[in-house]
Design a protein around this motif. Sequence first.
Motif, short mmCIF file in Angstrom:
data_model
loop_
_atom_site.label_atom_id
_atom_site.label_comp_id
_atom_site.label_asym_id
_atom_site.label_seq_id
_atom_site.Cartn_x
_atom_site.Cartn_y
_atom_site.Cartn_z
N TYR A 1 89.25 38.62 76.18
CA TYR A 1 89.37 37.85 77.88
C TYR A 1 90.50 37.06 77.78
O TYR A 1 90.17 35.66 77.49
CB TYR A 1 87.99 37.10 78.28
CG TYR A 1 86.53 38.11 77.83
CD1 TYR A 1 86.28 38.78 79.04
CD2 TYR A 1 86.12 38.18 77.01
CE1 TYR A 1 85.05 39.63 78.86
CE2 TYR A 1 85.02 38.82 76.48
CZ TYR A 1 84.39 39.45 77.53
OH TYR A 1 83.42 40.35 77.31
N HIS B 1 75.35 42.97 83.90
CA HIS B 1 74.82 44.51 83.66
C HIS B 1 73.89 44.39 82.47
O HIS B 1 73.87 43.32 81.87
CB HIS B 1 76.21 45.09 83.07
CG HIS B 1 76.77 44.72 81.69
ND1 HIS B 1 77.35 43.39 81.65
CD2 HIS B 1 76.78 45.03 80.55
CE1 HIS B 1 77.96 43.05 80.39
NE2 HIS B 1 77.21 44.21 79.71
N HIS C 1 72.96 40.45 81.53
CA HIS C 1 73.90 39.38 81.40
C HIS C 1 75.55 39.65 82.07
O HIS C 1 75.66 40.47 82.50
CB HIS C 1 74.19 39.46 79.73
CG HIS C 1 74.65 40.42 79.14
ND1 HIS C 1 73.60 41.74 79.07
CD2 HIS C 1 75.59 40.82 78.41
CE1 HIS C 1 74.19 42.62 78.31
NE2 HIS C 1 75.37 42.31 78.06
N ASP D 1 72.90 46.52 78.69
CA ASP D 1 73.66 47.29 77.67
C ASP D 1 72.92 48.80 77.52
O ASP D 1 71.52 48.52 77.87
CB ASP D 1 73.85 46.77 76.38
CG ASP D 1 74.64 45.74 76.56
OD1 ASP D 1 75.67 45.75 77.22
OD2 ASP D 1 74.71 44.59 75.45
N SER E 1 85.31 38.36 72.02
CA SER E 1 83.85 38.59 71.52
C SER E 1 83.84 39.96 70.72
O SER E 1 84.68 40.60 71.06
CB SER E 1 82.76 38.38 72.56
OG SER E 1 82.91 39.69 73.37
N ARG F 1 89.65 34.13 75.03
CA ARG F 1 88.21 34.39 74.35
C ARG F 1 88.22 35.91 73.69
O ARG F 1 88.26 36.74 74.23
CB ARG F 1 87.03 34.18 75.45
CG ARG F 1 85.69 34.37 74.90
CD ARG F 1 84.89 33.98 76.14
NE ARG F 1 83.42 34.28 75.46
CZ ARG F 1 82.68 35.36 75.45
NH1 ARG F 1 82.96 36.42 76.03
NH2 ARG F 1 81.23 35.31 75.08
O1 LIG Z 1 81.92 39.34 75.62
C1 LIG Z 1 80.41 38.89 75.62
O2 LIG Z 1 80.03 37.76 75.24
C2 LIG Z 1 79.74 40.22 76.07
C3 LIG Z 1 80.36 41.39 76.13
C4 LIG Z 1 79.25 42.57 76.55
O3 LIG Z 1 78.52 42.28 77.60
C5 LIG Z 1 79.30 43.79 75.97
O4 LIG Z 1 79.83 43.88 74.93
O5 LIG Z 1 78.33 44.59 76.48
#
Ligand SMILES: O=C(O)CCC(=O)C(=O)O
Length: 310
Positions: A168, A183, A240, A185, A252, A250
């Motif tokens: 991000y 959404h 989430h 998962d 993840s 960022r």
């Molecule tokens: O980046 C995040 O913290 C969540 C990413 C996310 O929602 C996902 O990978 O399904």
Amino acid sequence: MCFMIRDCIGLIIYGDFREMKVINQGVSQELIADVLKVCEEFYKLPMEELEKYTEEEEELSEFEPNLDQKPKLFIEKEYRPKKNGKNDKEVIFWKDTFAHCTHPTKEDRISSWPEKPKKYREVIGKYSEGVRKTRLKVLELMCEGLGLQKDHFAYELSQIKYLLINLYPKCPDPTVTAGAVEHTDGGFINMLLQELGELHVRRQKNGQWFAVEPIPSALVCINGMLLKVISNGKLESGIHRVATNSVRDRISVGCLTSPACNGECIIEPAKELLSETNPPKYKSFSCTEYLKIFFTDISEFEAALNPYKL
Ligand SMILES: O=C(O)CCC(=O)C(=O)O
Ligand SMILES: [Fe+2]
């Protein structure tokens, strides 16, 4: 709520058990730092290098992970406004995702992973193996809690292990962008590594959102929709979303566990949980068929389960 359980895995569980953090989970802090570094380096590679993994006209919503999944990079090249299916509001999506299968870590599979950065294969290989073990343990503990055989999720149900590296980029105006809109998962469980905040989860009881603060060396576990089916509605899926920030990029890293998508895998509430007083809430369905709905119908959080509700 925070408590320690056997084998020194610590779980920090948020109220309704849809999201939790796992600490002391066997993936060392050094390895986590290496993973974040290698992911950051990956996204800094020259565009010609990154474009090896992009496919024209491919949309993130169309991907269907399977065991032969080649690494794919989904780049929001223009970062332009798109409709958010749920409420038709325009949002600018602010995320790139690099995705590939990670297990079994066979030689031929690893050879399709990026050669650059130099340590990518070694670090991601080690990390996926560590997360796989933790994930098995967490799923076993969930089975124990639900009253299922501890290997209920082993084999076919958890055949796909999929890695998503999300970037991000820092964003000039976070108020008009979304890292990820709200959404759930699609699979069983997503174990997320996040170094910075911006992940928010929604309380089921009152619909309020709250931020999941990162803890160094903790993984955040988010329940996917299929866990709701197997547990016959006892475990909820975690709603989430991810916000953007104007200060830093960022990264993840999500590790998803999903059933085989070979057209044969059947999903249904675990038979051991069913009784006269707990009749099935869902009929049996094909995972492949479910995934097609999951990737196309975003009218509701759990739209993909609607056809199977009893
Ligand atoms: O980046 C995040 O913290 C969540 C990413 C996310 O929602 C996902 O990978 O399904
Ligand atoms: Fe997610």
